[in-house]
Enzyme design. Structure first.
Site, PDB file in Angstrom:
ATOM      1  N   HIS A 140       0.728  -1.023   0.048  1.00 19.76           N
ATOM      2  CA  HIS A 140      -0.097   0.037   0.017  1.00 19.76           C
ATOM      3  C   HIS A 140       0.862   1.217   0.139  1.00 19.76           C
ATOM      4  CE1 HIS A 140      -2.914   3.013   1.765  1.00 19.76           C
ATOM      5  NE2 HIS A 140      -3.805   2.049   1.467  1.00 19.76           N
ATOM      6  N   ASP A 217       3.161  -4.420   8.007  1.00 17.59           N
ATOM      7  CA  ASP A 217       1.916  -3.460   8.025  1.00 17.59           C
ATOM      8  C   ASP A 217       0.803  -4.480   8.233  1.00 17.59           C
ATOM      9  OD1 ASP A 217      -0.220  -2.055   7.329  1.00 17.59           O
ATOM     10  OD2 ASP A 217       0.475  -1.400   5.241  1.00 17.59           O
ATOM     11  N   GLN A 220      -4.411  -4.883   7.242  1.00 23.93           N
ATOM     12  CA  GLN A 220      -5.399  -5.572   6.576  1.00 23.93           C
ATOM     13  C   GLN A 220      -5.498  -7.065   7.196  1.00 23.93           C
ATOM     14  OE1 GLN A 220      -7.783  -4.571   4.470  1.00 23.93           O
ATOM     15  NE2 GLN A 220      -6.813  -2.575   3.765  1.00 23.93           N
ATOM     16  N   LYS A 243     -10.181  -0.257  10.600  1.00 24.85           N
ATOM     17  CA  LYS A 243     -10.093  -1.264   9.669  1.00 24.85           C
ATOM     18  C   LYS A 243     -10.621  -2.644  10.496  1.00 24.85           C
ATOM     19  CE  LYS A 243      -7.099   0.313   6.040  1.00 24.85           C
ATOM     20  NZ  LYS A 243      -8.040   1.056   5.279  1.00 24.85           N
ATOM     21  N   CYS A 381      -4.782   2.730  -3.647  1.00 23.88           N
ATOM     22  CA  CYS A 381      -3.563   3.359  -3.033  1.00 23.88           C
ATOM     23  C   CYS A 381      -2.249   2.276  -3.090  1.00 23.88           C
ATOM     24  CB  CYS A 381      -3.707   3.719  -1.489  1.00 23.88           C
ATOM     25  SG  CYS A 381      -4.838   4.747  -1.168  1.00 23.88           S
TER      26      CYS A 381
END
Lengths: 423, 149
Positions: A140, A217, A220, A243, A381
């Site tokens: 991302h 990261d 998600q 999220k 993104c």
């Protein structure tokens, strides 16, 4: 271009006993009652942001109605209560990520800020001219641009580990890129554009063999998978509240205490100091060293409620349910002639990116929207990912624990409608 | 409720599938690039001028049905127009797609009136106007790519 794959076994006919009653779950989310353009809302844009259960909304309202005061410095009743609520949220995150201690949990605004924090503290100290940061080709923008900024500042080099046509990291090439000048690896746990679950144990082992720390990261991954930062041996792990059914404006950086202790502060201000004179400031201890200014206290309380909510259902149950949902959706969509799935990794979570031959994703999005179906269209993104697959954009359906097979059927019907309009 | 057929009129679909004047002009007196970062639409507009008049105009690029059809029909309606006429046509077009046309006679727009359905879809106004913004940049001789953001 068109993929017509009918798997021998029809997913719809396959026996599946859901680990929870999804209708009961749906009743926990007030917004799912909304109508959109005259239809029942079918919300399939969860990778952008998830909806919030009543428990999270109530916790935020409850904080402002009964618990609001500034933390860490008041002597009065409410300040003590607010401080306890804030620190208890930190402990909830610690348990959720299975961190060793609560001081390894730093509250930030977003996963984006968490990554910027590491780039501008750990990165600023450890990178010099000619050094390298290794990321993957499926990141991302939030896990690309902070490193680009750092590399510009330090005249360092951003190195991109390639992915294959299925959207999987090519592990042996990744390993090959780890060199004497590599100072940090930054990689997503789950790709927001492709849904790929990266093989973190292998990635982290490869990096650690060369004494390179790894930032993950996890924005998600947190809503979909059970996370154990100690078992993974991740050095840094970033998550985003909104999220994972929590509020916007709150995120978390996990860092190993030994790394956090030696890192310089990120921003200056109140709360991050233990004493200030005009000559010298002594910084507060971790985690407060990284939490300058009044934090998002209601956000932390809301995130705590979201974690309790997820715990009540069980991350393993959620992963199992969503896995079935994704398998069903993948099968149904790839059976539609002209539909091509982008991102077909063996290990995937929640995300179904697709294109329809000859029809731009933006048009797909508008027509689905008229049916009350919310999907994301565009580059998500992740422009380098689009470039890798030679496309400008995709339509993306992304699932949450409250989505149903009926909603996927509605999506399939919507796609048929798109094809009719463009026939 | 907005009707999809108001947006995706037959003429628009037809132009999006078979865009007119879809080629590079060599040599072009003016050219400019337009980009819509929201959806990745990207077009280049090429112009050949006779003094103040557009002798030939063409475009290339990729985008959604609305942006592509808009670019295609724009090139058709601008051949032979002066800068001022082109500018006025864009103003009319912009008013119609944003629903600000009021009682304006859409006849002035000619075939371009098929885009009047766009005003019911505010998110798509940028798609319909991308080519026109790019045209203005080309006429003004701007070097930087035009962005809708």
């Amino acid at each position: 271009m068109s993929t017509v794959v009918r798997l021998p076994e029809d997913a719809a006919a396959r026996p599946f006993s859901p680990p929870f009653n999804v209708q009961k779950i749906r009743a926990d989310f007030p917004i799912l009652e909304e109508m959109a353009r005259g239809h029942h809302l079918v919300y399939l844009d969860n990778a952008a942001t998830s909806q919030k259960p009543r428990a999270v909304i109530d916790a935020i309202v409850g904080y402002y109605e009964h618990g609001n005061a500034n933390i860490h410095r008041g002597v009065h009743y409410l300040s003590e209560k607010a401080t306890q609520d804030f620190e208890s949220a930190r402990q909830a995150v610690q348990r959720f990520l299975r961190a060793k201690q609560a001081s390894e949990i730093i509250f930030v605004r977003s996963a984006t800020e968490a990554i910027n924090l590491v780039a501008q503290t750990y990165g600023r100290v450890h990178l010099g001219e000619g050094d390298e940061v290794v990321i993957s080709a499926m990141e991302h923008h939030s896990n690309i641009v902070p490193w680009q900024l750092l590399c510009e500042q330090k005249r360092a080099r951003l190195v991109i580990a390639p992915i294959n046509d299925a959207g999987e990291l090519i592990l042996h090439e990744f390993e090959h890129l780890l060199g004497a000048r590599t100072r940090i690896v930054a990689v997503g746990h789950v790709s927001n554009a492709l849904g790929t679950i990266n093989p973190l144990p292998e990635i982290i082992a490869m990096a650690h063999k060369k004494h390179i720390p790894v930032l993950v990261d996890g924005a998600q991954a947190a809503p979909h998978l059970s996370i154990d930062v100690q078992a993974l041996d991740a050095d840094f792990y970033a998550i985003s509240g909104h999220k994972m059914y929590g509020p916007t404006g709150i995120g978390v950086l996990y860092g190993k205490i030994a790394l956090l202790d030696e890192m310089p502060p990120y921003q200056g201000g109140g709360d991050m100091i233990s004493s200030v004179t005009f000559e010298k400031t002594v910084y507060n201890k971790v985690p407060h060293k990284f939490e300058a200014g009044t934090p998002d206290m209601s956000g932390a309380v809301g995130l705590h409620a979201a974690i309790d909510y997820l715990d009540g259902i069980g991350m393993d149950n959620i992963a199992r349910y969503e896995h079935e949902l994704l398998a069903y959706a993948s099968e149904e969509l790839s059976a539609i002639s002209g539909v091509r799935l982008i991102g077909t990794a063996r290990q995937k979570a929640s995300v179904l990116s697709f294109i329809i031959e000859g029809i731009h994703p933006h048009d797909v999005g508008t027509i689905l929207d008229q049916e009350g179906i919310a999907v994301r269209t565009g580059h998500h993104c992740a422009q380098p990912v689009m470039e890798r697959f030679g496309i400008d954009a995709t339509a993306r359906a992304s699932f949450a624990l409250y989505n149903t097979r009926e909603e996927i059927d509605a999506l399939v019907g919507g796609i048929q409608k798109v094809k009719e309009v463009f026939a | 409720m907005a009707d999809l057929r108001d947006l995706y009129q037959e003429v628009i679909l037809e132009h999006s599938k078979a865009p007119r004047n879809y080629r590079e002009l060599k040599p072009a007196d003016h050219q400019a690039q337009g980009y819509n970062p929201l959806c990745g639409d990207r077009f280049t507009i090429y112009l050949q001028m006779d003094a103040d008049r557009i002798r030939d105009i063409s475009f290339q690029g990729s985008g959604c049905a609305i942006s592509k059809a808009s670019a295609s029909m724009m090139t058709q309606s601008l051949k032979g127009k002066t800068r001022t006429e082109a500018h006025e046509l864009f103003n009319n077009f912009h008013e119609v797609v944003t629903g600000q046309g009021g009682g304006r006679d859409q006849a002035e727009l000619g075939k371009l009136a098929v885009f009047s359905g766009v005003c019911e879809f505010p998110l798509r106004v940028k798609c319909a106007t991308l080519a026109w913004h790019t045209l203005e940049a080309a006429l003004e001789g701007k070097q930087e790519a035009v962005s809708t953001e």
